[in-house]
Enzyme design. Sequence first.
Site, PDB file in Angstrom:
ATOM      1  N   GLN A 285       9.290  -0.933  -4.053  1.00  0.00           N
ATOM      2  CA  GLN A 285       9.351  -1.221  -5.674  1.00  0.00           C
ATOM      3  C   GLN A 285      10.226  -0.086  -6.224  1.00  0.00           C
ATOM      4  O   GLN A 285      10.487  -0.106  -7.622  1.00  0.00           O
ATOM      5  CB  GLN A 285       7.945  -1.533  -6.367  1.00  0.00           C
TER       6      GLN A 285
ATOM      7  N   CYS B 104      -0.073  -9.980  -3.358  1.00  0.00           N
ATOM      8  CA  CYS B 104      -0.585  -9.322  -2.020  1.00  0.00           C
ATOM      9  C   CYS B 104      -1.121  -8.037  -2.382  1.00  0.00           C
ATOM     10  O   CYS B 104      -0.797  -6.832  -1.525  1.00  0.00           O
ATOM     11  CB  CYS B 104       0.760  -9.241  -1.382  1.00  0.00           C
TER      12      CYS B 104
END
Length: 412
Positions: free
Chosen positions: A209, A370
């Site tokens: 990310q 997740c």
Amino acid sequence: MEKLAVQKGFNVEEVRKDFPILHTKVYDRNLIYLDNGATAQKPQVVIDAIDTFYAKENANIHRGVHFLSQHSTGLYEEARNTIQRYINAENSYQVLFTKGTTDSINLVAFSFGELVKEGDEIIISAMEHHSNIVPWQMLCERKGAVLKVIPMSTKGELDLDAYQNMLNEKTKLVSVTHISNALGTVNPVKEMIAQAHAVGAKFLVDGAQSMQHTTVDVQDLDCDFFAFSGHKVFGPTGVGVLYGKEDVLNAMPPYQGGGDMIKTVTFEKTTYNELPHKFEAGTPNIVGGIALGTAFEYLSTFDFEAVEAYEKELLDYATAELKKIPEIEFYGEAENKVSVISFLVKGQHPYDVGSLLDKLGIAVRTGHHCAQPVMDFYSIPGTIRASFAFYNTKEEVDILITGLKRVITMLS
């Protein structure tokens, strides 16, 4: 691809022209794409690189003597060089092509894991994606090692004092996300790496990310491993990268056996190839690697200080506007965070809200992302996640706000 000029400043309207999908419609409405934490959209140059390869350049690499094979090999290895330069790795052979962040972490968990002994300790954090939890659980079960978890606060920040107290001579490896996919928290990984090294431990950064939001210099971080996925950084799916320090990679056994990762094979003994091929068994995702290189060439044209400033302005604006809606509850309000807002509408299931927003042309993520332990920490089933990229706009935020108000009225 042709070398692109470096842009000065940042102009979001010009950037949006590079992404054809942003101009499509869903349910006869303009697409408002706010699910960039799951996957980012692709600029035309990346799409063109994929089309060109299959139309004009397709051949297997590293093996053939004919023109197309040599040409494809050159493109693939130049992509590796591009990524090396972008992350400031010392050598291109420290850049291993994988299927993505999950594959990269599993590679380390298996190969570095062969160096782990019973009683050794692995440290992760409470905000990890499942891909940075499960491989370490499997390793600890296989080797009799101990898994420790750095706690976090309700703001979504790691307890760094607890982390410091966890580190000891038994710590073999620390694996922590650079930026939380569920909360947007930016973790102080450089400081954490130095602390791990002080006790002789190695450190893996899950950069899935972070690459798309900030500059990454692996030598400055001094990390032992850095993993990321192509599809998060405006490249294709099914390809990613594991960076590793040379001495650490050389000490690790191969992850898989097959073609390209060998020097010699006999029925009596096999000798392994040098880096990076030692960890790249079989025919790779050739076009994926080449197009990922194209994505990084594209990213290299941006002034990332300007990009980061724009994304912060967008995040601050979205946060302020959402706070005007009394029914919104926020999850993850760290002091240092990037373009992710996780929230719930009081009394409503996130799936219902997300489904109705979808009918308005607004794509957000709902669920546990997740990161189920994060949701368990907050005692919630999941969140609604709006995650931004540099091609999103304040006008799109306004449409999200209007859509949420409409949805809240519908569900009341």
